[in-house]
Design a protein around this motif. Structure first.
Motif, PDB file in Angstrom:
ATOM      1  N   HIS A  51       0.813  -1.219   0.000  1.00 39.48           N
ATOM      2  CA  HIS A  51       0.000   0.000   0.000  1.00 39.48           C
ATOM      3  C   HIS A  51       0.846   1.269   0.000  1.00 39.48           C
ATOM      4  O   HIS A  51       0.396   2.321  -0.477  1.00 39.48           O
ATOM      5  CB  HIS A  51      -0.935  -0.008   1.224  1.00 39.48           C
ATOM      6  N   GLU A  52       2.058   1.200   0.492  1.00 41.23           N
ATOM      7  CA  GLU A  52       2.934   2.378   0.514  1.00 41.23           C
ATOM      8  C   GLU A  52       3.775   2.502  -0.748  1.00 41.23           C
ATOM      9  O   GLU A  52       4.366   3.552  -1.013  1.00 41.23           O
ATOM     10  CB  GLU A  52       3.862   2.307   1.739  1.00 41.23           C
ATOM     11  N   ALA A  53       3.842   1.418  -1.529  1.00 43.94           N
ATOM     12  CA  ALA A  53       4.730   1.406  -2.699  1.00 43.94           C
ATOM     13  C   ALA A  53       4.320   2.425  -3.760  1.00 43.94           C
ATOM     14  O   ALA A  53       5.176   2.950  -4.489  1.00 43.94           O
ATOM     15  CB  ALA A  53       4.762   0.003  -3.298  1.00 43.94           C
ATOM     16  N   LYS A  54       3.020   2.726  -3.868  1.00 44.36           N
ATOM     17  CA  LYS A  54       2.580   3.694  -4.885  1.00 44.36           C
ATOM     18  C   LYS A  54       3.210   5.055  -4.641  1.00 44.36           C
ATOM     19  O   LYS A  54       3.705   5.710  -5.582  1.00 44.36           O
ATOM     20  CB  LYS A  54       1.054   3.802  -4.865  1.00 44.36           C
ATOM     21  N   ASP A  55       3.200   5.501  -3.399  1.00 44.73           N
ATOM     22  CA  ASP A  55       3.823   6.794  -3.085  1.00 44.73           C
ATOM     23  C   ASP A  55       5.345   6.716  -3.210  1.00 44.73           C
ATOM     24  O   ASP A  55       5.991   7.671  -3.651  1.00 44.73           O
ATOM     25  CB  ASP A  55       3.453   7.218  -1.659  1.00 44.73           C
ATOM     26  N   PHE A 202      13.212  -7.005   5.678  1.00 42.02           N
ATOM     27  CA  PHE A 202      12.999  -5.631   6.167  1.00 42.02           C
ATOM     28  C   PHE A 202      11.792  -4.967   5.510  1.00 42.02           C
ATOM     29  O   PHE A 202      11.330  -3.924   5.963  1.00 42.02           O
ATOM     30  CB  PHE A 202      14.262  -4.785   5.933  1.00 42.02           C
ATOM     31  N   LEU A 203      11.240  -5.565   4.451  1.00 41.75           N
ATOM     32  CA  LEU A 203      10.072  -5.005   3.768  1.00 41.75           C
ATOM     33  C   LEU A 203       8.751  -5.543   4.323  1.00 41.75           C
ATOM     34  O   LEU A 203       7.685  -5.116   3.884  1.00 41.75           O
ATOM     35  CB  LEU A 203      10.135  -5.314   2.265  1.00 41.75           C
ATOM     36  N   TYR A 206       6.028  -6.451   9.881  1.00 40.36           N
ATOM     37  CA  TYR A 206       6.589  -6.385  11.234  1.00 40.36           C
ATOM     38  C   TYR A 206       7.642  -5.287  11.342  1.00 40.36           C
ATOM     39  O   TYR A 206       7.687  -4.547  12.336  1.00 40.36           O
ATOM     40  CB  TYR A 206       7.180  -7.747  11.596  1.00 40.36           C
ATOM     41  N   TYR A 207       8.497  -5.170  10.338  1.00 41.68           N
ATOM     42  CA  TYR A 207       9.606  -4.213  10.418  1.00 41.68           C
ATOM     43  C   TYR A 207       9.231  -2.833   9.874  1.00 41.68           C
ATOM     44  O   TYR A 207       9.687  -1.810  10.406  1.00 41.68           O
ATOM     45  CB  TYR A 207      10.816  -4.768   9.668  1.00 41.68           C
ATOM     46  N   LEU A 208       8.382  -2.768   8.845  1.00 42.71           N
ATOM     47  CA  LEU A 208       8.016  -1.455   8.307  1.00 42.71           C
ATOM     48  C   LEU A 208       7.182  -0.639   9.294  1.00 42.71           C
ATOM     49  O   LEU A 208       7.175   0.590   9.237  1.00 42.71           O
ATOM     50  CB  LEU A 208       7.249  -1.618   6.996  1.00 42.71           C
ATOM     51  N   LEU A 209       6.464  -1.323  10.187  1.00 41.14           N
ATOM     52  CA  LEU A 209       5.640  -0.614  11.162  1.00 41.14           C
ATOM     53  C   LEU A 209       6.441  -0.132  12.373  1.00 41.14           C
ATOM     54  O   LEU A 209       5.911   0.583  13.222  1.00 41.14           O
ATOM     55  CB  LEU A 209       4.492  -1.514  11.631  1.00 41.14           C
ATOM     56  N   LYS A 210       7.711  -0.505  12.431  1.00 38.53           N
ATOM     57  CA  LYS A 210       8.561  -0.015  13.518  1.00 38.53           C
ATOM     58  C   LYS A 210       9.041   1.393  13.202  1.00 38.53           C
ATOM     59  O   LYS A 210       9.357   1.697  12.044  1.00 38.53           O
ATOM     60  CB  LYS A 210       9.764  -0.944  13.705  1.00 38.53           C
ATOM     61  N   PRO A 211       9.106   2.273  14.192  1.00 42.80           N
ATOM     62  CA  PRO A 211       9.552   3.653  13.958  1.00 42.80           C
ATOM     63  C   PRO A 211      10.956   3.700  13.351  1.00 42.80           C
ATOM     64  O   PRO A 211      11.870   3.022  13.800  1.00 42.80           O
ATOM     65  CB  PRO A 211       9.546   4.279  15.364  1.00 42.80           C
ATOM     66  N   GLY A 212      11.104   4.513  12.292  1.00 46.52           N
ATOM     67  CA  GLY A 212      12.401   4.712  11.668  1.00 46.52           C
ATOM     68  C   GLY A 212      12.785   3.679  10.635  1.00 46.52           C
ATOM     69  O   GLY A 212      13.770   3.868   9.908  1.00 46.52           O
ATOM     70  N   ALA A 217      14.204   1.374   3.866  1.00 47.41           N
ATOM     71  CA  ALA A 217      13.584   0.883   2.633  1.00 47.41           C
ATOM     72  C   ALA A 217      13.623   1.961   1.547  1.00 47.41           C
ATOM     73  O   ALA A 217      13.895   1.677   0.374  1.00 47.41           O
ATOM     74  CB  ALA A 217      12.148   0.447   2.915  1.00 47.41           C
ATOM     75  N   GLN A 218      13.360   3.207   1.907  1.00 47.94           N
ATOM     76  CA  GLN A 218      13.423   4.300   0.928  1.00 47.94           C
ATOM     77  C   GLN A 218      14.831   4.443   0.359  1.00 47.94           C
ATOM     78  O   GLN A 218      15.008   4.665  -0.850  1.00 47.94           O
ATOM     79  CB  GLN A 218      12.979   5.603   1.592  1.00 47.94           C
ATOM     80  N   ASP A 219      15.835   4.307   1.207  1.00 46.21           N
ATOM     81  CA  ASP A 219      17.213   4.429   0.742  1.00 46.21           C
ATOM     82  C   ASP A 219      17.569   3.321  -0.243  1.00 46.21           C
ATOM     83  O   ASP A 219      18.250   3.554  -1.256  1.00 46.21           O
ATOM     84  CB  ASP A 219      18.168   4.378   1.932  1.00 46.21           C
ATOM     85  N   VAL A 220      17.127   2.103   0.044  1.00 45.97           N
ATOM     86  CA  VAL A 220      17.449   0.976  -0.842  1.00 45.97           C
ATOM     87  C   VAL A 220      16.844   1.191  -2.230  1.00 45.97           C
ATOM     88  O   VAL A 220      17.516   1.034  -3.253  1.00 45.97           O
ATOM     89  CB  VAL A 220      16.944  -0.341  -0.219  1.00 45.97           C
ATOM     90  N   PHE A 221      15.576   1.606  -2.278  1.00 47.85           N
ATOM     91  CA  PHE A 221      14.912   1.766  -3.582  1.00 47.85           C
ATOM     92  C   PHE A 221      15.310   3.068  -4.282  1.00 47.85           C
ATOM     93  O   PHE A 221      14.983   3.254  -5.462  1.00 47.85           O
ATOM     94  CB  PHE A 221      13.390   1.716  -3.402  1.00 47.85           C
TER      95      PHE A 221
END
Length: 385
Positions: A51-55, A202-203, A206-212, A217-221
């Motif tokens: 759901h976040e990938a579109k943005d 990391f995608l 469980y991990y994306l909902l953790k703060p920070g 993930a943004q840096d990798v893509f």
């Protein structure tokens, strides 16, 4: 309707009702399987990322539920971005992806177990495995060196080893007890570029909902150029949670299940109609001869008439000698003893002692003890063996 058939039918209905109630009332348990499904809200699903990938890709992302081999045979594409996240695709599809990259596309492959011929093409020969309970994923690029994500739940511990000189390392795994190992690499392939990440965990939700965590993930893509991006997903269909979902999802197993249920119903129906009535067990007539003999023996024993019992034993013995050995028993003399010894092969001392006891049994005035009865019984039985 047959009574037995009714019983079977009631049992079958009760079993099906119990299964239905168990399915309806079962408690929700956390599914910790690494499914990487875009529709799964379980810890290791990709629902949040989907759901976040579109943005993240500025509405230029397209999800493709076909395998790459089928998709690229149908559509001719200009250079674009390709994303594969822990998708078990076939060898020919991998070749199609490499072919697209060689023509100018860029591929982000987040797969923990890369096929060997593909890993050789990318630029490494093997992958290391660590069994630590937790580790940290960190980017090595200077502009991202402060961005990291901590994996504290079931990390795969996979990384790259035997890396070729033309491969650039973009990220590494940091552990307390082991040395750092590469987990994110970049390699030129034809006109395009391949990015390979060995830890797609990391995608997950469980991990994306953790703060920070989203920053990593943004840096990798961010290494992918700003253009059309194709994400080859596993499936767009919602996975059923029905306890029979695996059986019903496979045609062969589904048909076998329905055939089994139909066969069970037919078995119950015909078995109930054809079952033979129980045949009563008739006890055979008892042979009471042995009981009679025991009763007579007990009677003689209680009366204490050892002389009479001894006489009957002697009479029975002499009768057997006449019939079986064909020896005249009128005179129990030396000639009789010799014939009996020849016919039976027993020692003469035993035969002489037996004859003396027989004569005592035939004498109505002889005194007989219990021991005499036991002795004659044993001697006569031994002679006739």
């Amino acid at each position: 309707m047959n009574k037995t058939f009714k019983i079977y039918a009631v049992i079958f209905i009760i079993v099906m009702v119990i299964l239905a109630l168990l399915e309806v009332n079962k408690k929700e348990t956390t599914d910790w399987r690494k499914n990487f499904d875009i529709n799964e809200k379980s810890p290791f699903g990709l629902y949040v990322f989907s759901h976040e990938a579109k943005d993240l890709f500025k509405n230029k992302l397209k999800k493709v539920d076909q395998v790459p081999y089928e998709y690229y045979n149908q559509f001719k594409k200009e250079p674009h971005n390709i994303i594969v996240i822990e998708n078990d695709i076939d060898k020919e599809s991998w070749k199609k992806i490499l072919d697209q990259v060689s023509k100018g596309s860029d591929a982000m492959l987040m797969v923990s177990r890369m096929p060997k011929d593909i890993s050789d093409s990318i630029g490494y020969y093997d992958s290391e495995i660590s069994f630590e309970d937790e580790n940290v994923l960190k980017l090595t690029d200077n502009k991202y060196q402060n961005d990291f994500i901590k994996l504290d739940k079931f990390p795969s511990g996979r990384g790259f080893s035997f890396i070729k000189p033309n491969v650039e390392i973009l990220g590494k795994t940091v552990e307390k007890k082991n040395s750092d190992q590469a987990n994110f690499i970049k390699v030129k392939f034809g006109k395009g570029t391949i990015y390979a990440h060995s830890e797609p965990l990391f995608l997950t939700n469980y991990y994306l909902l953790k703060p920070g965590s989203i920053k990593y993930a943004q840096d990798v893509f961010s290494y992918l150029p700003d253009r059309e991006t194709l994400w080859f997903v596993k499936s767009n269909s919602k996975t059923s949670r029905f306890f029979m979902r695996f059986v019903l999802a496979n045609p062969a197993l589904k048909y076998a299940w329905w055939i089994f249920l139909g066969g069970l119903v037919l078995f119950i129906f015909f078995n109930a109609k054809r079952k033979q009535r129980i045949v009563a067990v008739i006890e055979p007539l008892r042979n009471t001869s042995l009981d009679f003999v025991k009763s007579i023996g007990n009677l003689y024993l209680q009366e204490g008439d050892f002389h009479d019992m001894m006489a009957k034993k002697a009479q029975y013995f002499l009768n057997k000698v006449r019939i079986d050995l064909l020896i005249d028993t009128k005179e129990l003399d030396t000639e009789f003893a010799k014939k009996l010894q020849l016919k039976t092969g027993k020692p003469m001392e035993m035969i002489v002692e037996a004859i003396d006891l027989i004569k005592r049994a035939q004498d109505p005035y002889a005194s007989v003890m219990k021991e005499d009865l036991a002795r004659i019984n044993k001697l006569l039985d031994d002679i006739l063996k």
